[in-house]
Design a protein around this motif. Structure first.
Motif, mmCIF file in Angstrom:
data_model
loop_
_atom_site.group_PDB
_atom_site.id
_atom_site.type_symbol
_atom_site.label_atom_id
_atom_site.label_comp_id
_atom_site.label_asym_id
_atom_site.label_seq_id
_atom_site.Cartn_x
_atom_site.Cartn_y
_atom_site.Cartn_z
ATOM 1 N N ALA A 1 0.850 -1.198 0.000
ATOM 2 C CA ALA A 1 0.000 0.000 0.000
ATOM 3 C C ALA A 1 0.879 1.240 0.000
ATOM 4 C CB ALA A 1 -0.923 -0.002 1.212
ATOM 5 N N GLY A 2 1.961 1.177 0.752
ATOM 6 C CA GLY A 2 2.863 2.323 0.801
ATOM 7 C C GLY A 2 3.548 2.547 -0.530
ATOM 8 N N LEU A 3 3.919 1.487 -1.199
ATOM 9 C CA LEU A 3 4.641 1.612 -2.460
ATOM 10 C C LEU A 3 3.708 1.943 -3.612
ATOM 11 C CD1 LEU A 3 7.037 -1.428 -2.116
ATOM 12 C CD2 LEU A 3 7.658 0.990 -2.045
ATOM 13 N N ALA B 1 -0.732 17.186 5.545
ATOM 14 C CA ALA B 1 -0.572 18.607 5.898
ATOM 15 C C ALA B 1 0.714 19.163 5.298
ATOM 16 C CB ALA B 1 -0.579 18.766 7.419
ATOM 17 N N ALA B 2 1.788 18.389 5.349
ATOM 18 C CA ALA B 2 3.064 18.842 4.782
ATOM 19 C C ALA B 2 2.953 19.000 3.268
ATOM 20 C CB ALA B 2 4.173 17.855 5.139
ATOM 21 N N ALA B 3 2.267 18.058 2.624
ATOM 22 C CA ALA B 3 2.095 18.144 1.163
ATOM 23 C C ALA B 3 1.246 19.361 0.797
ATOM 24 C CB ALA B 3 1.450 16.860 0.633
ATOM 25 N N LYS C 1 2.347 4.805 7.122
ATOM 26 C CA LYS C 1 3.599 4.432 6.457
ATOM 27 C C LYS C 1 3.671 4.910 5.017
ATOM 28 C CE LYS C 1 4.324 0.355 9.275
ATOM 29 N NZ LYS C 1 4.841 -1.010 9.324
ATOM 30 N N THR C 2 2.537 5.220 4.448
ATOM 31 C CA THR C 2 2.504 5.541 3.028
ATOM 32 C C THR C 2 3.224 6.846 2.726
ATOM 33 O OG1 THR C 2 1.031 5.707 1.133
ATOM 34 C CG2 THR C 2 0.335 6.859 3.109
ATOM 35 N N LYS C 3 3.667 6.966 1.483
ATOM 36 C CA LYS C 3 4.254 8.233 1.029
ATOM 37 C C LYS C 3 3.188 9.005 0.263
ATOM 38 C CE LYS C 3 9.003 6.662 0.720
ATOM 39 N NZ LYS C 3 9.951 5.927 -0.102
ATOM 40 N N ILE C 4 3.229 10.301 0.387
ATOM 41 C CA ILE C 4 2.288 11.147 -0.346
ATOM 42 C C ILE C 4 3.043 11.821 -1.491
ATOM 43 C CG2 ILE C 4 0.667 13.074 -0.206
ATOM 44 C CD1 ILE C 4 -0.148 10.837 1.643
ATOM 45 N N ALA C 5 2.578 11.598 -2.704
ATOM 46 C CA ALA C 5 3.183 12.256 -3.869
ATOM 47 C C ALA C 5 2.289 13.410 -4.310
ATOM 48 C CB ALA C 5 3.334 11.250 -5.011
ATOM 49 N N SER D 1 -3.657 20.491 -8.232
ATOM 50 C CA SER D 1 -2.714 19.397 -7.980
ATOM 51 C C SER D 1 -3.463 18.193 -7.427
ATOM 52 C CB SER D 1 -1.654 19.826 -6.948
ATOM 53 O OG SER D 1 -0.849 20.863 -7.452
ATOM 54 N N ALA D 2 -2.794 17.057 -7.453
ATOM 55 C CA ALA D 2 -3.334 15.851 -6.824
ATOM 56 C C ALA D 2 -2.334 15.342 -5.795
ATOM 57 C CB ALA D 2 -3.596 14.772 -7.869
#
Ligand SMILES: [Zn+2]
Length: 315
Positions: free
Chosen positions: A14-16, A91-93, A45-49, A58-59
């Motif tokens: 899921a994270g990848l 929030a950071a994204a 754990k997931t990364k936000i792109a 943006s998405a």
């Protein structure tokens, strides 16, 4: 494979893959942990792109359902709010896009992977907007049989206070945003968001790009409604439209046609077999989706699960 290994593998993937985590079949987890709990945990754990689309839209891809963002002096408009466990990353994204606070949040539908972030976004200043059926499901105890999970009433701060009706047009940050209700499709509260000038279209979970979709019969979804919504989506786009699906990568009309055609093919073949008196087991054994499983079934709804979801809604 033990349930524990399955769960860890799921969380890692899921994270990848940043994909359709709400669809992990319950059986992967046995009695240890429900798929809903595992999906929620994956958000930590997931990364936000952040993907820049067009016209300032943006998405954010990676926490539950895909999120669309329109920044500006009226405050950010955000479509869907992801997992609570991804709060810091989301929030950071959002801060990475602009310094404007989140003032407007639209929920495409009530599912947890699109609304778990509602409470914190509201506490940060957002007014939450959705279809009345989304408000209804968040306002009360709601069970989803196919996830074997009962959701308690959401906190008051997470519940939408503005209702979209059949259509609602917003004028924010120099842009026009058209919200439109589908009628029963993935749930009974699905709406799309079209950023008119940018020609960017967010479909919510009426479109899963490259994945078999989940269909939530417990709250009014059905396969024929999903196909109707897929047709409606095609009338909303041209070859130039950038389309944000509920799950899967950002895409466009060509991929939406493939998706519509796949839904129609499976629906028609399941209906034909059911009409001949075939049992569910016989229909699953016919492997209608076999040619598509390697591509479309690698997320969290495999061909068998999707066939069963279609079977519920035909005949
Ligand atoms: Zn959903």
């Amino acid at each position: 494979m033990s349930a524990d290994i399955s769960r860890r593998r799921f969380i890692a993937s899921a994270g990848l893959a940043a994909t359709a985590v709400c669809l992990v079949p319950q059986r992967l987890f046995g009695d240890e942990q429900s798929l809903v709990m595992a999906a929620r945990a994956s958000g930590a754990k997931t990364k936000i792109a952040t993907q820049t689309l067009r016209g300032n839209v943006s998405a954010l891809i990676g926490s539950g359902g895909n999120i669309a963002v329109l920044p500006g002096s009226d405050g950010k408009l955000v479509v869907d709010s992801g997992y609570l466990s991804s709060r810091e990353k989301i929030a950071a994204a959002l801060d990475g896009i602009s310094g404007d606070p989140v003032k407007h949040l639209v929920n495409t539908h009530w599912h947890f992977d699109h609304t778990d972030g509602n409470e914190w976004m509201h506490s940060a200043g957002a007014t939450i907007m959705a279809h009345e059926n989304t408000k209804k499901h968040l306002s009360t105890t709601t069970r989803v049989d196919d996830w074997d999970f009962t959701f308690p009433r959401s906190p008051a701060a997470a519940i939408p206070t503005e209702i979209t009706g059949a259509e609602k047009t917003l004028h924010l940050n120099g842009a026009t945003v058209a919200l439109k209700y589908y009628g029963p499709a993935h749930t009974d509260g699905d709406i799309s968001a079209y950023f008119v000038e940018a020609d960017v279209f967010h479909t919510g979970d009426t479109w899963w790009n490259g994945h078999f979709p989940f269909i939530d019969y417990s709250t009014g979804g059905n396969i024929n409604g999903m196909i109707k919504a897929a047709e409606a989506n095609l009338t909303m786009v041209t070859d130039k439209t950038i389309v944000v699906p509920g799950h899967g990568p950002v895409g466009g009309k060509a991929e939406m046609i493939q998706y519509r055609d796949l839904l129609v093919m499976v629906r028609d073949r399941v209906a034909a077999l059911k009409g001949k008196g075939k049992s569910l087991n016989e229909i699953v054994a016919a492997k209608i989706t076999a040619a598509y499983d390697a591509k479309w079934g690698t997320g969290f709804v495999n061909g068998e699960f999707f066939t069963k979801l279609v079977h519920k809604g035909v005949g």
